[in-house]
Enzyme design. Structure first.
Site, short mmCIF file in Angstrom:
data_model
loop_
_atom_site.label_atom_id
_atom_site.label_comp_id
_atom_site.label_asym_id
_atom_site.label_seq_id
_atom_site.Cartn_x
_atom_site.Cartn_y
_atom_site.Cartn_z
N ARG A 158 -4.16 0.48 -2.37
CA ARG A 158 -3.34 -1.07 -2.38
C ARG A 158 -2.99 -1.47 -3.57
O ARG A 158 -3.54 -1.15 -4.84
CB ARG A 158 -4.56 -2.06 -1.79
CG ARG A 158 -4.82 -1.63 -0.49
CD ARG A 158 -5.97 -2.69 0.09
NE ARG A 158 -6.29 -2.19 1.36
CZ ARG A 158 -7.25 -1.63 1.63
NH1 ARG A 158 -7.79 -0.83 0.58
NH2 ARG A 158 -7.46 -0.99 2.94
N HIS A 198 4.76 0.16 1.02
CA HIS A 198 5.32 -0.84 2.03
C HIS A 198 4.17 -1.80 2.37
O HIS A 198 3.14 -1.60 1.74
CB HIS A 198 5.38 0.08 3.15
CG HIS A 198 4.07 0.82 3.61
ND1 HIS A 198 4.02 2.17 3.18
CD2 HIS A 198 3.33 0.62 4.62
CE1 HIS A 198 2.77 2.48 3.70
NE2 HIS A 198 2.34 1.55 4.74
N GLN A 231 0.67 -1.16 -0.02
CA GLN A 231 0.26 0.00 -0.08
C GLN A 231 0.86 1.26 0.15
O GLN A 231 1.93 1.05 0.28
CB GLN A 231 -1.00 -0.09 1.26
CG GLN A 231 -0.29 -0.18 2.57
CD GLN A 231 -1.09 -0.48 3.64
OE1 GLN A 231 -1.54 0.46 4.44
NE2 GLN A 231 -1.68 -1.54 3.77
#
Length: 270
Positions: free
Chosen positions: A255, A236, A71
Site C-alpha cells: 500500500r 492503482h 496499492q
C-alpha cells in the site's frame, strides 16, 4: 462418472469491510441487511470444501462506496521469494506489518457494473508535467520530474517527512475542500478525489501522503461493458462504483496511501 457429477458448487462469502456500501450487494444477491452493515465484496473461489483445496483464482463482486488504498501487487517470483523471507524472519501471517501473506502473484481483470472510477498508473509525461504546473501547491515537484523521472518523483513524495507532507498539502486542502463541499467539483478532476480523500483518511493533524498520488496517476472512468487489466507492479486505487473482478488467488498487497493500514515504502518503491 457423469459430467454433471464433476461440477463443484461453490458458495460465496461476503466481506463486510467498512468501505463497502449497504444496499447494492444485498439487493443483487437477495440478502437482508436490516442492520445496515457495509457489504464490500462477495467472494467466489477462495478455500473450497475439504478435499478440493484452493482454486487458482478468486472472483469478486465489489461495491466501492469509500475510496480504497493506493496499492501494487508483486510478481510471482517476488511473492515467492519475499513470502519465504518473511517466514524465515518469523513474522506471523496475520501480523499487521506483514507484506506477503502467500507466495502467489495477483494480476487483476475488472469489468464494472456501474460507472466506476479508479486511479490507474502514472499519467503520461506531458499530462503529468501539465498538472504539476497548473496546481500551485505542486509546482515544487516540477524539478523532481524533470526529464520524466517517475521514480525520482514518486520516491520524493513517498519518503517525504510527515511534517513536510502536512505543510505542502494543507494549503491545497484549504483551497479545494470548501469547493468540494459546495458541490462544485466534478469526478473527472483530481481536486474532487483529493478533497474526498482528505475528509476520509486524514488522521488528526496528519495529512495522508496518498493525496499526492491522486494528482500523479490517471483518473479513469469505466462503464458497463468495458474491462481493464492490471498486472504486477502496476499502481492503482479504486475510487467509487460497482465492479466484478477476477484475480489470481492471493492476498499480497503493498500500500502507498489512502489507508490506515500498514505502508512499507521500501517494498512499494521496489
Amino acid at each position: 462418472m457423469e459430467n454433471s457429477e464433476k461440477i463443484i458448487k461453490i458458495k460465496g462469502v461476503f466481506k463486510n469491510y467498512d468501505w463497502g456500501g449497504k444496499t447494492f450487494l444485498p439487493a443483487l444477491l437477495h440478502v437482508s441487511n436490516e442492520e445496515k452493515r457495509p457489504f464490500a465484496e462477495y467472494w467466489l473461489g477462495s478455500n473450497l470444501h475439504e478435499g478440493y483445496g484452493k482454486l487458482p483464482y478468486l472472483f469478486k463482486v465489489q461495491d466501492v462506496e469509500k475510496m480504497l488504498s493506493i496499492q501494487v501487487h508483486p510478481s510471482k517470483a517476488v511473492a515467492k521469494a519475499k513470502f519465504e523471507e518473511e517466514n524465515k524472519k518469523g513474522i506471523p501471517l496475520d501480523a499487521p506489518h506483514r507484506n506477503y501473506k502467500d507466495d502467489n502473484h495477483k494480476p487483476e481483470l475488472l469489468s464494472p457494473l456501474s460507472d466506476f472510477y479508479l486511479l490507474h498508473g502514472f499519467k503520461p509525461a506531458d499530462k503529468l508535467q501539465k498538472v504539476l504546473g497548473e496546481v500551485p501547491e505542486l509546482n515544487f515537484l516540477q524539478q523532481e520530474f524533470n526529464n520524466s523521472h517517475y521514480k525520482q518523483l514518486y520516491t520524493r513524495v513517498m519518503r517525504m517527512p510527515q511534517e513536510e507532507v502536512n505543510s505542502r498539502l494543507q494549503p491545497l486542502l484549504d483551497r479545494i475542500i470548501p469547493v468540494y463541499q459546495a458541490g462544485k467539483l466534478s469526478k473527472d478532476k483530481e481536486d474532487f478525489w483529493a478533497a474526498r480523500a482528505a475528509l476520509t483518511f486524514n488522521a488528526g493533524s496528519n495529512i495522508d501522503r496518498g493525496i499526492f498520488s491522486i494528482y500523479l496517476f490517471n483518473i479513469v472512468k469505466m462503464v458497463p461493458g468495458e474491462a481493464l487489466f492490471q498486472d504486477a507492479g502496476f499502481p492503482h486505487a479504486y475510487l467509487e462504483g460497482h465492479t466484478m473482478e477476477i484475480m489470481a488467488n492471493s492476498d499480497n498487497v503493498l500500500r502507498g496511501g489512502l489507508t490506515p493500514k500498514h505502508i512499507d515504502v521500501d517494498e512499494l518503491l521496489q
